[in-house]
Design an enzyme around this catalytic site. Structure first.
Site, mmCIF file in Angstrom:
data_model
loop_
_atom_site.group_PDB
_atom_site.id
_atom_site.type_symbol
_atom_site.label_atom_id
_atom_site.label_comp_id
_atom_site.label_asym_id
_atom_site.label_seq_id
_atom_site.Cartn_x
_atom_site.Cartn_y
_atom_site.Cartn_z
ATOM 1 N N TYR B 32 0.828 -1.203 0.000
ATOM 2 C CA TYR B 32 0.000 0.000 0.000
ATOM 3 C C TYR B 32 0.866 1.257 0.000
ATOM 4 C CZ TYR B 32 0.873 0.868 4.981
ATOM 5 O OH TYR B 32 1.467 1.146 6.185
ATOM 6 N N ARG B 51 8.595 4.048 -4.447
ATOM 7 C CA ARG B 51 8.525 3.070 -3.355
ATOM 8 C C ARG B 51 7.479 2.007 -3.648
ATOM 9 N NH1 ARG B 51 7.511 5.225 2.584
ATOM 10 N NH2 ARG B 51 5.436 5.566 1.730
ATOM 11 N N ARG B 100 -7.391 -20.539 -2.177
ATOM 12 C CA ARG B 100 -6.395 -20.375 -1.116
ATOM 13 C C ARG B 100 -5.273 -21.416 -1.185
ATOM 14 N NH1 ARG B 100 -4.805 -21.662 3.989
ATOM 15 N NH2 ARG B 100 -4.188 -19.915 5.312
ATOM 16 N N HIS B 102 -0.720 -21.455 -0.266
ATOM 17 C CA HIS B 102 0.412 -20.609 0.109
ATOM 18 C C HIS B 102 1.244 -20.162 -1.093
ATOM 19 C CE1 HIS B 102 -0.542 -21.494 4.258
ATOM 20 N NE2 HIS B 102 0.433 -20.723 4.674
ATOM 21 N N LYS B 147 6.532 -1.988 2.142
ATOM 22 C CA LYS B 147 5.319 -1.361 2.687
ATOM 23 C C LYS B 147 4.138 -2.290 2.422
ATOM 24 C CE LYS B 147 3.196 3.192 3.226
ATOM 25 N NZ LYS B 147 3.445 3.377 4.658
ATOM 26 N N GLU B 179 12.147 2.354 14.517
ATOM 27 C CA GLU B 179 11.178 3.327 13.990
ATOM 28 C C GLU B 179 9.877 3.145 14.761
ATOM 29 O OE1 GLU B 179 10.035 2.489 9.921
ATOM 30 O OE2 GLU B 179 9.807 0.351 10.314
ATOM 31 N N LEU B 203 11.052 1.141 7.408
ATOM 32 C CA LEU B 203 10.503 1.562 6.127
ATOM 33 C C LEU B 203 11.233 2.838 5.707
ATOM 34 C CD1 LEU B 203 8.139 1.009 4.079
ATOM 35 C CD2 LEU B 203 7.082 3.009 5.130
#
Lengths: 284, 284
Positions: B32, B51, B100, B102, B147, B179, B203
């Protein structure tokens, strides 16, 4: 048409609409369980329910109707006509949908509860011949004991194994073998069954717990202690466990052939007792 | 009516329907960005776009139209009539919806792309008076440089701070301050501006990067080196940074009053230059 459960209703899976504000989608803020249906009963539903309750408690998600999980699962099996075949139930409970913010929403926001069911084909080949698995650094967080949907590290790691034709990725943290991306792992060393103890670095697997009970009943010595990666050469047998793989032998671990490269004696003993328990329960 | 963007279309946010098979929902398998609109321009959209591309590359999610992010964001501002007020854009790209498993789905499965916009009220009080923050062990995974939406550790940690009236949770890993749960942190020690270097443990914040540039332009000495928790008593000033907080002073860190308990001199210099840059850009 697949029938799913969503926030109190059984409906077509196509009609399930997860909100883009759902904290499961935005923050991985949710937990899940996968339970196996053995043509007549769920495998150790009590343990799955207990673990679900623990996961919810650890995240402080309040699903007041959590005790309906077994009945809900049964209803999904029925509504999807899966009574007479191996099947799986997936249940996910997230902290609900709310304006995006790192802090939890008001306690009035109800959790999102979603479950579905599907017919399942057991991987008999792997159970008989064993699988080859990768060894890789454990990059996951420090609360692997919570069965949360924060599974990005698991999928990224498993994909690395998958791409090179391996069937699981086993993690090593600080030199110690922890567990797989979606399985626990056991070793036979010096005639003893070894596995990582319950801790924040592994998930307390329902199959794992049953294997420890079975091994104990078979008189196999158990050592719940992490095995160092540097001691791989002392491993005589290895197997992974989870809800779908049950007891699946590992013949190659991080490029090292285990024992004679075929499923070991202790592994087979445990596998046989596991299978016969399921079979007996089925016939009762 | 709020207008959102969802898989190629602008539509009412109410009509966005995330599939329960979405890997963002099931595996936290997505990334995101949050971008700030300053009544006329986005803050350093180039860096956000770079990014985003890096995050997608690290997860090997292929969103072919990634370069439309700025135009898409602008369109959301327009369609929601937010041109003339501070606003935020949230964009999330997940690996799409698939049965679903992995491992990654087939490369033909398109990613899920969702974005929305909302009017935003800056927290002027915190910027002026500073905030009090918690210090807590960093329980996150080892790829905090991505992120991703695997934010469960961040929300759990932030909630602990929030509950006791603190405004951020700052992490400590192996004795080093990394952070915050959703911010970077800077310190002034011996007249130098110190912050954790770019690594897999933090980040790379867009605001962080701009602050380092601004500090350099102001002739402030910079040390991109992690600060040990044990050296808190040497910290003369502290501030956090992120897209919404910009440069927000920290007056109390893990129960320790920083400096005189008011925003420090260097912090204010940086804050002023940051604000004037935004103001100037606005007037041009």
């Amino acid at each position: 048409m697949q029938i799913a459960y969503f926030n109190g209703k059984f409906l077509s899976k196509e009609d399930v609409k997860i909100s883009p504000d759902d904290r499961g989608f935005l923050f991985a803020d949710g937990v899940y369980e996968v339970v196996r249906w053995y043509e007549g009963f769920f495998f150790d539903m009590d343990s799955h329910l207990s673990r679900l309750k623990r996961s919810l408690r650890e995240l402080r998600i309040n699903w007041a109707e959590v005790d309906m999980f077994p009945a809900l699962s049964h209803e999904l099996i029925k509504q999807n006509n899966l009574e007479n075949q191996p099947a799986m139930i997936y249940l996910q409970v997230s902290r609900g949908a709310a304006k995006r913010s790192h802090n939890f929403p008001s306690s009035e926001v109800p959790p999102t509860v979603y479950a579905n069911a599907w017919g399942f084909v057991p991987d008999i080949q792997s159970k008989e011949s064993g699988i080859k698995v990768m060894l890789k650094e454990d990059i996951r967080w420090n609360r692997c004991d919570i069965k949360s949907v924060a599974l990005l590290a698991n999928t990224l790691s498993f994909q690395e194994a998958y791409q090179v034709g391996l069937q699981e990725c086993i993690f090593v943290r600080n030199g110690l073998i922890t567990e797989g991306s979606h399985s626990n792992i056991f070793f036979v060393i010096d005639g003893m069954l070894c596995t990582h103890p319950e801790s924040n670095h592994i998930l307390s697997g329902v199959t794992r717990k049953n294997i420890l009970r079975i091994a104990d009943e078979l008189g196999i010595k158990i050592r719940e202690e992490a095995v160092q990666e540097s001691r791989i050469r002392f491993i005589k047998e290895a197997f992974i466990s989870n809800t779908s793989a049950e007891v699946t032998p590992v013949t190659v671990l991080g490029g090292n052939t285990i024992g004679d490269g075929v499923p070991g004696h202790v592994t087979k003993l445990i596998q046989e007792k596991f299978d016969s328990e399921v079979k007996n329960k089925h016939e009762n």
